[in-house]
Design a protein around this motif. Sequence first.
Motif, PDB file in Angstrom:
ATOM      1  N   LEU A   1       4.314   7.985  13.034  1.00 60.86           N
ATOM      2  CA  LEU A   1       4.331   7.335  11.724  1.00 60.86           C
ATOM      3  C   LEU A   1       2.992   6.648  11.485  1.00 60.86           C
ATOM      4  CD1 LEU A   1       5.930   6.236   9.212  1.00 60.86           C
ATOM      5  CD2 LEU A   1       6.586   4.302  10.679  1.00 60.86           C
ATOM      6  N   VAL A   2       2.387   6.906  10.333  1.00 61.75           N
ATOM      7  CA  VAL A   2       1.121   6.282   9.957  1.00 61.75           C
ATOM      8  C   VAL A   2       1.323   5.508   8.654  1.00 61.75           C
ATOM      9  CG1 VAL A   2      -1.276   6.663   9.259  1.00 61.75           C
ATOM     10  CG2 VAL A   2      -0.263   8.077  11.058  1.00 61.75           C
ATOM     11  N   ILE A   3       0.933   4.230   8.648  1.00 62.12           N
ATOM     12  CA  ILE A   3       0.900   3.444   7.422  1.00 62.12           C
ATOM     13  C   ILE A   3      -0.540   3.437   6.933  1.00 62.12           C
ATOM     14  CG2 ILE A   3       1.467   1.257   6.318  1.00 62.12           C
ATOM     15  CD1 ILE A   3       3.862   2.723   7.620  1.00 62.12           C
ATOM     16  N   LEU A   4      -0.752   3.910   5.700  1.00 63.73           N
ATOM     17  CA  LEU A   4      -2.097   4.080   5.144  1.00 63.73           C
ATOM     18  C   LEU A   4      -2.267   3.119   3.963  1.00 63.73           C
ATOM     19  CD1 LEU A   4      -4.765   5.695   5.035  1.00 63.73           C
ATOM     20  CD2 LEU A   4      -3.569   7.402   3.644  1.00 63.73           C
ATOM     21  N   ALA A   5      -3.153   2.134   4.118  1.00 61.93           N
ATOM     22  CA  ALA A   5      -3.288   1.041   3.147  1.00 61.93           C
ATOM     23  C   ALA A   5      -4.606   1.145   2.391  1.00 61.93           C
ATOM     24  CB  ALA A   5      -3.191  -0.307   3.856  1.00 61.93           C
TER      25      ALA A   5
ATOM     26  N   ASP B   1       2.882  -7.019   2.884  1.00 61.19           N
ATOM     27  CA  ASP B   1       3.391  -5.718   2.448  1.00 61.19           C
ATOM     28  C   ASP B   1       3.314  -4.682   3.562  1.00 61.19           C
ATOM     29  OD1 ASP B   1       3.940  -6.736  -0.057  1.00 61.19           O
ATOM     30  OD2 ASP B   1       2.132  -5.910  -0.996  1.00 61.19           O
ATOM     31  N   ILE B   2       2.210  -4.670   4.286  1.00 61.34           N
ATOM     32  CA  ILE B   2       2.038  -3.679   5.347  1.00 61.34           C
ATOM     33  C   ILE B   2       3.094  -3.863   6.430  1.00 61.34           C
ATOM     34  CG2 ILE B   2       0.507  -2.977   7.241  1.00 61.34           C
ATOM     35  CD1 ILE B   2      -1.843  -3.487   5.293  1.00 61.34           C
ATOM     36  N   VAL B   3       3.327  -5.093   6.840  1.00 60.15           N
ATOM     37  CA  VAL B   3       4.332  -5.347   7.870  1.00 60.15           C
ATOM     38  C   VAL B   3       5.729  -4.966   7.365  1.00 60.15           C
ATOM     39  CG1 VAL B   3       5.467  -7.164   9.215  1.00 60.15           C
ATOM     40  CG2 VAL B   3       2.968  -7.117   9.027  1.00 60.15           C
ATOM     41  N   PHE B   4       6.036  -5.304   6.111  1.00 62.58           N
ATOM     42  CA  PHE B   4       7.338  -4.952   5.548  1.00 62.58           C
ATOM     43  C   PHE B   4       7.506  -3.440   5.458  1.00 62.58           C
ATOM     44  CE2 PHE B   4       9.382  -3.633   1.511  1.00 62.58           C
ATOM     45  CZ  PHE B   4      10.696  -3.828   1.894  1.00 62.58           C
TER      46      PHE B   4
ATOM     47  N   GLY C   1      -8.025  -2.662   5.186  1.00 64.93           N
ATOM     48  CA  GLY C   1      -8.492  -2.889   6.550  1.00 64.93           C
ATOM     49  C   GLY C   1      -8.194  -4.292   7.022  1.00 64.93           C
ATOM     50  N   TYR C   2      -8.395  -5.281   6.125  1.00 61.88           N
ATOM     51  CA  TYR C   2      -7.980  -6.658   6.438  1.00 61.88           C
ATOM     52  C   TYR C   2      -6.495  -6.700   6.742  1.00 61.88           C
ATOM     53  CZ  TYR C   2      -5.610 -10.833   4.535  1.00 61.88           C
ATOM     54  OH  TYR C   2      -4.735 -11.867   4.307  1.00 61.88           O
ATOM     55  N   GLY C   3      -5.712  -5.984   5.948  1.00 65.12           N
ATOM     56  CA  GLY C   3      -4.270  -5.995   6.148  1.00 65.12           C
ATOM     57  C   GLY C   3      -3.841  -5.413   7.474  1.00 65.12           C
ATOM     58  N   VAL C   4      -4.428  -4.280   7.875  1.00 71.35           N
ATOM     59  CA  VAL C   4      -3.971  -3.657   9.115  1.00 71.35           C
ATOM     60  C   VAL C   4      -4.446  -4.430  10.340  1.00 71.35           C
ATOM     61  CG1 VAL C   4      -3.798  -1.389   8.041  1.00 71.35           C
ATOM     62  CG2 VAL C   4      -5.901  -1.997   9.254  1.00 71.35           C
TER      63      VAL C   4
ATOM     64  N   LEU D   1       4.072 -11.526  11.543  1.00 71.68           N
ATOM     65  CA  LEU D   1       3.030 -10.665  10.989  1.00 71.68           C
ATOM     66  C   LEU D   1       2.477  -9.729  12.056  1.00 71.68           C
ATOM     67  CD1 LEU D   1       0.811 -12.587   8.421  1.00 71.68           C
ATOM     68  CD2 LEU D   1       2.501 -10.816   8.046  1.00 71.68           C
ATOM     69  N   LYS D   2       3.338  -8.893  12.585  1.00 72.15           N
ATOM     70  CA  LYS D   2       2.893  -7.927  13.578  1.00 72.15           C
ATOM     71  C   LYS D   2       3.804  -6.718  13.545  1.00 72.15           C
ATOM     72  CE  LYS D   2       0.888  -7.672  18.177  1.00 72.15           C
ATOM     73  NZ  LYS D   2       0.573  -8.401  19.419  1.00 72.15           N
ATOM     74  N   VAL D   3       3.202  -5.549  13.577  1.00 69.55           N
ATOM     75  CA  VAL D   3       3.949  -4.296  13.511  1.00 69.55           C
ATOM     76  C   VAL D   3       4.383  -3.887  14.913  1.00 69.55           C
ATOM     77  CG1 VAL D   3       3.748  -1.837  12.987  1.00 69.55           C
ATOM     78  CG2 VAL D   3       2.828  -3.540  11.402  1.00 69.55           C
ATOM     79  N   ALA D   4       5.638  -3.540  15.052  1.00 70.42           N
ATOM     80  CA  ALA D   4       6.173  -3.084  16.336  1.00 70.42           C
ATOM     81  C   ALA D   4       5.799  -1.625  16.571  1.00 70.42           C
ATOM     82  CB  ALA D   4       7.692  -3.243  16.343  1.00 70.42           C
ATOM     83  N   GLY D   5       5.812  -1.216  17.831  1.00 68.31           N
ATOM     84  CA  GLY D   5       5.548   0.176  18.179  1.00 68.31           C
ATOM     85  C   GLY D   5       4.141   0.637  17.868  1.00 68.31           C
ATOM     86  N   LEU D   6       3.206  -0.306  17.770  1.00 64.74           N
ATOM     87  CA  LEU D   6       1.849   0.023  17.331  1.00 64.74           C
ATOM     88  C   LEU D   6       1.034   0.632  18.473  1.00 64.74           C
ATOM     89  CD1 LEU D   6      -0.194  -0.114  15.011  1.00 64.74           C
ATOM     90  CD2 LEU D   6      -0.836  -2.394  15.814  1.00 64.74           C
ATOM     91  N   LYS D   7       0.475   1.808  18.208  1.00 63.07           N
ATOM     92  CA  LYS D   7      -0.313   2.515  19.214  1.00 63.07           C
ATOM     93  C   LYS D   7      -1.800   2.537  18.913  1.00 63.07           C
ATOM     94  CE  LYS D   7       3.404   3.597  21.460  1.00 63.07           C
ATOM     95  NZ  LYS D   7       3.724   2.833  22.702  1.00 63.07           N
ATOM     96  N   ALA D   8      -2.181   2.428  17.630  1.00 61.06           N
ATOM     97  CA  ALA D   8      -3.603   2.526  17.299  1.00 61.06           C
ATOM     98  C   ALA D   8      -3.836   1.989  15.894  1.00 61.06           C
ATOM     99  CB  ALA D   8      -4.082   3.976  17.386  1.00 61.06           C
ATOM    100  N   VAL D   9      -5.093   1.568  15.648  1.00 61.60           N
ATOM    101  CA  VAL D   9      -5.491   1.010  14.361  1.00 61.60           C
ATOM    102  C   VAL D   9      -6.818   1.635  13.945  1.00 61.60           C
ATOM    103  CG1 VAL D   9      -6.075  -1.092  13.088  1.00 61.60           C
ATOM    104  CG2 VAL D   9      -4.385  -1.186  14.925  1.00 61.60           C
ATOM    105  N   VAL D  10      -6.921   2.005  12.674  1.00 62.16           N
ATOM    106  CA  VAL D  10      -8.193   2.463  12.091  1.00 62.16           C
ATOM    107  C   VAL D  10      -8.520   1.524  10.938  1.00 62.16           C
ATOM    108  CG1 VAL D  10      -9.454   4.321  10.972  1.00 62.16           C
ATOM    109  CG2 VAL D  10      -7.720   4.854  12.721  1.00 62.16           C
ATOM    110  N   ALA D  11      -9.667   0.872  11.008  1.00 62.58           N
ATOM    111  CA  ALA D  11     -10.098  -0.063   9.969  1.00 62.58           C
ATOM    112  C   ALA D  11     -11.396   0.452   9.363  1.00 62.58           C
ATOM    113  CB  ALA D  11     -10.287  -1.459  10.542  1.00 62.58           C
TER     114      ALA D  11
END
Length: 436
Positions: free
Chosen positions: A125-129, A181-184, A217-220, A253-263
């Motif tokens: 799953l990828v969240i794209l902001a 919003d991103i966390v929700f 990017g600030y959000g993620v 304010l933290k996403v569970a199951g997080l494996k990687a971040v692209v900012a």
Amino acid sequence: MFRFALPLAMVGAAAMLSAASPPAQDAPAKPGVDAPELAALGSYPVGVARVEFVQPGQLDPLQGADRPATVDRHLPLSIWYPAAAAGGGTLYRSALPGKNGSDIAFTVPGIASPDARAAAGRFPLVILAHGYSNTPEVLSWLGENLASKGYVVVAPAFRDPPITVRTAAAAAGPIARRPLDIVFVAAEAQRRARAGQGPFATADADRTALIGYSMGGYGVLTAAGAPLDPGLAAATRDVLAPYIAGGPRAGELKVAGLKAVVAIAPPRAVRGADMWAPPGVEAIRAPTLFIVGSQDHTVGYDPGVRTLFDDEVHAARYLLTFREAGHSIGLIGAPPEMRADYWDKDWFEDSVWRKDRLMAIETHFITAFLERYVKGDISRAAYIDGLVPNSNDGIWAGAPPGRYAGYSPGPPAATLWKGFQPNKASGMSFEFKPAS
């Protein structure tokens, strides 16, 4: 780009999908023949769906007189996912604010087919902001491309005020809502994935990645664990007060199951207000890929995004720098409707780099990074680990002469960046630092 330049969509400018059959080569997700190896589309056809999430009882700093109004937060989503069969493609309809604040409508061809049947399997799953006053459609180049490679990509439309409203009050909305919003969205998408619901049914909630451009990017980075600076409480009419460092809800304010971040081009500060309190991005533990232009005068380079790369000492992190590029590295190339006026075109185009080239290179590295850290494909490490930092220094002595289109094999045969064609790896740097 945020002019205070983080790009985003206008309130009420919800983007639309319509079935169409645009030429596949016109879709931004499909790279050109001079793209690096991993920019190529994957093996899956792509579907796209529209869903709306509603989070009840949310404080909105853009509404209310004496205090922020409590409203239901509506977030339209574009979801790109691996499909079972190819379809006729899509024509996206979207808009960005023009120089007078009114919407300028445009269309974007896509390879995705609306509401196509999903492919069998379980996909990360990828969240794209997106950025300030942008829309998900300007990130379709990445969302569609990743879906073709086996990812379920969820892109919310945050509905920011027009970028032309350059006031602290207007900025309070995106600053307050982006991380919330991103966390929700991540949590709700993960819940629906586990429940097997709708277009989320094939997503793997335990393998989640966050990608954000500019304000996104600030959000993620915040959703990855960087603690919010206390100054953001006043800057957001106290909407973020419970979530600042040391606040009673900061841990939410933290996403569970997080494996990687692209900012991509994330800001360290907005209107003089710092984004994060100490230890800042040092609190992040997920591997992170930073992407920036060395002439990004919106968020800064050094100090700026390079500073974030240096500071995130407890995570493996990478920094891709496009030398001489500015802030508009995260959007598609300017659609025909946006080319007649300087303001409109300047949303999209870089002053030095070809936009199709930027998108292809970013897709190549994001693909390698996600497959290495989210899918666990160790073979992709060769595309991002051990590269010569300056792309101009790479050599492939054994490459055939002439306009050879083959890809560098990387070490030990070549120091030319693995996956790049001869004469096509220049003007960039790529750096890696391990977690300390």
